[in-house]
Enzyme design. Sequence first.
Site, PDB file in Angstrom:
ATOM      1  N   SER A   1     -51.979   9.724  88.061  1.00 51.36           N
ATOM      2  CA  SER A   1     -51.292  10.462  86.978  1.00 51.36           C
ATOM      3  C   SER A   1     -52.166  10.798  85.786  1.00 51.36           C
ATOM      4  CB  SER A   1     -50.110   9.652  86.470  1.00 51.36           C
ATOM      5  OG  SER A   1     -49.012   9.870  87.282  1.00 51.36           O
TER       6      SER A   1
ATOM      7  N   LYS B   1     -52.566  14.333  85.324  1.00 46.40           N
ATOM      8  CA  LYS B   1     -51.473  15.162  84.778  1.00 46.40           C
ATOM      9  C   LYS B   1     -51.811  15.696  83.387  1.00 46.40           C
ATOM     10  CE  LYS B   1     -47.790  12.612  87.201  1.00 46.40           C
ATOM     11  NZ  LYS B   1     -46.786  11.536  87.020  1.00 46.40           N
TER      12      LYS B   1
ATOM     13  N   TYR C   1     -49.621  19.316  93.948  1.00 50.10           N
ATOM     14  CA  TYR C   1     -49.377  18.115  93.136  1.00 50.10           C
ATOM     15  C   TYR C   1     -50.095  16.891  93.745  1.00 50.10           C
ATOM     16  CZ  TYR C   1     -46.930  14.072  91.196  1.00 50.10           C
ATOM     17  OH  TYR C   1     -46.651  12.860  90.611  1.00 50.10           O
TER      18      TYR C   1
ATOM     19  N   TYR D   1     -44.665   6.181  80.647  1.00 48.11           N
ATOM     20  CA  TYR D   1     -43.302   6.155  81.179  1.00 48.11           C
ATOM     21  C   TYR D   1     -42.396   5.339  80.265  1.00 48.11           C
ATOM     22  CZ  TYR D   1     -46.359   7.636  84.905  1.00 48.11           C
ATOM     23  OH  TYR D   1     -47.314   8.278  85.614  1.00 48.11           O
TER      24      TYR D   1
ATOM     25  N   VAL E   1     -51.105   5.225  88.645  1.00 43.36           N
ATOM     26  CA  VAL E   1     -50.782   4.097  89.520  1.00 43.36           C
ATOM     27  C   VAL E   1     -51.997   3.593  90.317  1.00 43.36           C
ATOM     28  CG1 VAL E   1     -48.297   4.523  89.721  1.00 43.36           C
ATOM     29  CG2 VAL E   1     -49.873   5.599  91.347  1.00 43.36           C
TER      30      VAL E   1
END
Length: 306
Positions: free
Chosen positions: A65, A68, A190, A242, A260
């Site tokens: 991530s 991102k 993705y 998160y 992760v």
Amino acid sequence: MNTSYSRIIKNAFEEVKALPDAGELATYIPELANVDPSKLGVHMTCIDGNHFGIGHDLHKFSIQSIAKVLSLTLAYKIVGEPLWERVDVEPSGTKFDSLLLLESYRGIPRNPFINSGAIVICDILMTHLKDTKVEFLEFVRELSDLPELNYSDKIADSEKRTGYRNVALCNFIKSFGNITNEPEEVLDFYFDMCSLEMTCQEVSRTFGFLANEGCKISDGTKIITKNKCKRINALMLTCGFYDESGEFAFRVGLPGKSGVGGGIVALYPKNYAMVVWSPKLNKHGNSYKGMELLEKVTTHSEMSIF
Ligand code: GLU
């Protein structure tokens, strides 16, 4: 490099290394279950170009991530402010792969860093770029000064085989009309985007522009405006971890983003980009030792954005 920073990082590294082992590997992506859980690396790149690392900071890991932030940067650069009509800028307070709030917010993800938001960003990039995979990779190659950087087929294929929740998220958003391309193609990009592998040193260099008001540290190239840089940093602070984003701001006091794969990038604007990698994750999906280490660095240096 300020010598007190290298001393502080070294001490924090030794303290964290000695901590009892806690957390779990992200085994829901089968390939990540094969990573050596004892790895620990940290690397800081300062905006004056000096850098310092220790431990396994030159081993490649799956940045997941963390990528991102880079896809958001490219989409924001291309689309500008209308981007926020497709994805919101609020902390979600839910797990990274949650479907929960999409129903209430009619397919508009709460922010670009939860999986749903990052999938919408991928869709936006696919609409604006001719060959999204190639052009995104070129963008990251430019930021990182790594002309050979590539996606990892092994990791991407592993996630493509088991990414049921992401498939559900993408289709659910499509049902509200907030995915315009074919879900299968959006997901394919993705998963590739999340499969990049880099070292702590490489990631800290790549993220230097976000600590340096939007300009690359190595050659001063302007990647994004100061204002866009401010906003991406703000999103990292409020949404980068998160439903543990508040905890990270409270303990570390810097904008950051986790993945992760066990990596965390943290930015001290106008000072440095620092990356920690330790693969075992806490229950929120963030690196357990990574958070501990960053907390020690900002606490011992008494330097954070607050
Ligand atoms: N590729 C991962 C997923 O979609 C990214 C999650 C993360 O790193 O937080 O589940």
